[in-house]
Design an enzyme around this catalytic site. Structure first.
Site, PDB file in Angstrom:
ATOM      1  N   LEU A 114       0.865  -1.179   0.000  1.00  0.00           N
ATOM      2  CA  LEU A 114       0.000   0.000   0.000  1.00  0.00           C
ATOM      3  C   LEU A 114       0.903   1.230   0.000  1.00  0.00           C
ATOM      4  O   LEU A 114       1.919   1.255   0.698  1.00  0.00           O
ATOM      5  CB  LEU A 114      -0.892   0.023   1.248  1.00  0.00           C
ATOM      6  CG  LEU A 114      -2.132  -0.875   1.252  1.00  0.00           C
ATOM      7  CD1 LEU A 114      -2.782  -0.860   2.631  1.00  0.00           C
ATOM      8  CD2 LEU A 114      -3.139  -0.436   0.197  1.00  0.00           C
ATOM      9  N   ASP A 115       0.538   2.252  -0.763  1.00  0.00           N
ATOM     10  CA  ASP A 115       1.304   3.497  -0.765  1.00  0.00           C
ATOM     11  C   ASP A 115       1.295   4.109   0.635  1.00  0.00           C
ATOM     12  O   ASP A 115       0.372   3.853   1.421  1.00  0.00           O
ATOM     13  CB  ASP A 115       0.698   4.494  -1.753  1.00  0.00           C
ATOM     14  CG  ASP A 115       0.817   4.025  -3.194  1.00  0.00           C
ATOM     15  OD1 ASP A 115       1.776   3.296  -3.488  1.00  0.00           O
ATOM     16  OD2 ASP A 115      -0.049   4.390  -4.009  1.00  0.00           O
ATOM     17  N   PRO A 116       2.297   4.926   0.961  1.00  0.00           N
ATOM     18  CA  PRO A 116       2.319   5.570   2.283  1.00  0.00           C
ATOM     19  C   PRO A 116       1.017   6.303   2.608  1.00  0.00           C
ATOM     20  O   PRO A 116       0.530   6.247   3.745  1.00  0.00           O
ATOM     21  CB  PRO A 116       3.490   6.546   2.169  1.00  0.00           C
ATOM     22  CG  PRO A 116       4.428   5.869   1.215  1.00  0.00           C
ATOM     23  CD  PRO A 116       3.523   5.225   0.191  1.00  0.00           C
ATOM     24  N   LEU A 117       0.435   6.991   1.610  1.00  0.00           N
ATOM     25  CA  LEU A 117      -0.812   7.716   1.833  1.00  0.00           C
ATOM     26  C   LEU A 117      -1.958   6.791   2.229  1.00  0.00           C
ATOM     27  O   LEU A 117      -2.829   7.154   3.035  1.00  0.00           O
ATOM     28  CB  LEU A 117      -1.190   8.476   0.554  1.00  0.00           C
ATOM     29  CG  LEU A 117      -2.594   9.101   0.518  1.00  0.00           C
ATOM     30  CD1 LEU A 117      -2.645  10.320   1.425  1.00  0.00           C
ATOM     31  CD2 LEU A 117      -2.974   9.492  -0.911  1.00  0.00           C
ATOM     32  N   ALA A 118      -1.963   5.576   1.692  1.00  0.00           N
ATOM     33  CA  ALA A 118      -3.087   4.652   1.864  1.00  0.00           C
ATOM     34  C   ALA A 118      -3.101   3.998   3.242  1.00  0.00           C
ATOM     35  O   ALA A 118      -2.080   3.847   3.899  1.00  0.00           O
ATOM     36  CB  ALA A 118      -3.048   3.590   0.777  1.00  0.00           C
TER      37      ALA A 118
END
Length: 372
Positions: A114-118
Site C-alpha cells: 500500500l502506498d504511504p498515503l493509503a
C-alpha cells in the site's frame, strides 16, 4: 462350584491389592522425576507454536508497508508462537542480543504494498505463509477513495507535486455518476507515468523527470472493475487542499517531452477556471470500488477527472478488503484484521504473558490468523 468361586474371588482380590501397590509405587517415583517427564502428553494445537500463518494488519496512513512489516518482524522473530524456543535460546547465547539474530529465525512478508498515503488491509505472511502471499497480488480487492478536483499531480495523489490545474466548478454529481459507467467492467488501463514500472530497465518516473523520450508507448493493462459507485458527495464541504508543491516550468516541459515521444497530442498546461475565484475548496467526492488485482485506483480517479473535463487526484485511499481479509468481515470465510496499534503498543512494552504464556499481541494474532 462354591469352592471355585471362592478361589476366583480370592485371586481377584490379590490382583487388586498388587495393582494398588504398583500404582502407589509409580506415583512415588513419578514425584521424583522432572515435570517435563511426568507431564501428560496432550495433542498439539494450532497455537502451540511455532506456526506458519497469514493475518491481516490495519495499516495506518503515513508509514510505508515494508516499514510496518519490519517492525512486526521484531516481535514475531522473538515469539515462541512463531519460533522454536530452542532456536531462540541458541540465538540469544550466540549473540547476547536475542533480537538482532532472532530476526533471521523466521520468514515474513506482505502480499501487496500500500502506498504511504493509503491505509487499510495489509496481508502479512509468516513462515510457510510467505509462499501463499502471491495469491493476494491477483485477488479481488475493495477500496474507498476520495477524489479532489481542480488539479492533477505527478503521482496522481496528494503526496505529489501539482502538474497542472483545470476547471472544476462545472462538475455535478449527476455528471460523475454518468461518467462512472465507462470505467465499469473490463477496461484497458494506462499506468501512471510516475510509477515504478520499468521500461528497458529504467523506471517510468525517471523518463518523466529527465525529459527522456520513452522507447515505446506505455503498455495498457486489462483490468476488471467489478463494482464502482459514488457513495458520498462532499462538494466543497471538506478540509482538503491542493498540494503546495508545484511543477516548475522546466519539469512540466520535461514530462511533456517524455509523453509526446509516444503521443503527440499530449499537452501539460494549466487551464485556469473561468469561473469567479471562490474561497471554497474544489469539489471532492468519495468512490467505492471492487477491482481485480493490478488495478491502479489512482489512475481511475485521474482518468475520471479527465472524462469530466477537469483534473483530479486521490486525497484518501483505504483498502477495505484484500481477498478474504477485510476491515468489516461480512461473508462466510472472511477474516478480521489486527489493528496496527496492537503491534505499536507491543513494540514499546509487550506486557505480561497470560497463563498460557501468550502476550496480548500474540492473542490478537491467534484470534485472527489463518494457519498454513
Amino acid at each position: 462350584m462354591l469352592s471355585t468361586n471362592s478361589s476366583t474371588t480370592t485371586c481377584l482380590r490379590g490382583i487388586s491389592r498388587r495393582s494398588r501397590a504398583y500404582s502407589q509405587l509409580y506415583l512415588r517415583r513419578a514425584s521424583l522425576l522432572p515435570p517435563y517427564l511426568t507431564r501428560t502428553a496432550m495433542p498439539k494445537t494450532t497455537t502451540d507454536g511455532p506456526v506458519s500463518c497469514l493475518f491481516g494488519v490495519v495499516k495506518p496512513s503515513g508509514p510505508t508497508s515494508m516499514s510496518l512489516v519490519n517492525d512486526i518482524k521484531r516481535l514475531v522473530a522473538n515469539s515462541p508462537l512463531f519460533v522454536e524456543e530452542k532456536k531462540l535460546a541458541q540465538k540469544g547465547q550466540k549473540s547476547g542480543k536475542r533480537g538482532k539474530y532472532g530476526r533471521d529465525a523466521v520468514k515474513i512478508g506482505q502480499g501487496g504494498t500500500l502506498d504511504p498515503l493509503a491505509d487499510g488491509v495489509l496481508v502479512v505472511g509468516v513462515g510457510k505463509g510467505t509462499k501463499k502471499l502471491s495469491e493476494f497480488l491477483d485477488c479481488v480487492k475493495e477500496y474507498r477513495t476520495t477524489c479532489l478536483l481542480g488539479c492533477e499531480t505527478d503521482t496522481y495523489d496528494s503526496e505529489g507535486k501539482q502538474v497542472r490545474v483545470a476547471p472544476w466548478h462545472h462538475v455535478t454529481r449527476e455528471q460523475v455518476e454518468k461518467a462512472l459507467e465507462q470505467f465499469r467492467g473490463e477496461i484497458d488501463q494506462l499506468p501512471p507515468i510516475f510509477s515504478a514500472l520499468k521500461m528497458d530497465g529504467m523506471p517510468l518516473y525517471e523518463y518523466a523527470r529527465q525529459g527522456k523520450p520513452l522507447p515505446r508507448p506505455i503498455e495498457k493493462r486489462k483490468v476488471t472493475v467489478h463494482e464502482l459507485e459514488l457513495v458520498e458527495w462532499l462538494g466543497s464541504d471538506h478540509f482538503f487542499k491542493l498540494p503546495e508543491k508545484k511543477f516548475s516550468k522546466e519539469e512540466q516541459e520535461a514530462m511533456e517531452k517524455a509523453l509526446k515521444s509516444v503521443d503527440t497530442s499530449v499537452s501539460i498546461k494549466d487551464e485556469p477556471d473561468q469561473e469567479v475565484p471562490s474561497e471554497k475548496p474544489p469539489t471532492a467526492f468519495v468512490l467505492r470500488m471492487k477491482v481485480s488485482g493490478g488495478t491502479y485506483v489512482r489512475s481511475i480517479v485521474h482518468d475520471l477527472a479527465h472524462a469530466l473535463g477537469s483534473a483530479g487526484h486521490v486525497v484518501t485511499l483505504t483498502r477495505s478488503r484484500q481477498g478474504r481479509f477485510a476491515l468489516e468481515p461480512k461473508d462466510e470465510g472472511d477474516r478480521a484484521c489486527v489493528p496496527w496499534e496492537v503491534f505499536k503498543e507491543a513494540l514499546t512494552d509487550e506486557g505480561e504473558a497470560d497463563e498460557d504464556g501468550r502476550k496480548a499481541w500474540e492473542r490478537e494474532v491467534i484470534a485472527k490468523m489463518e494457519v498454513v
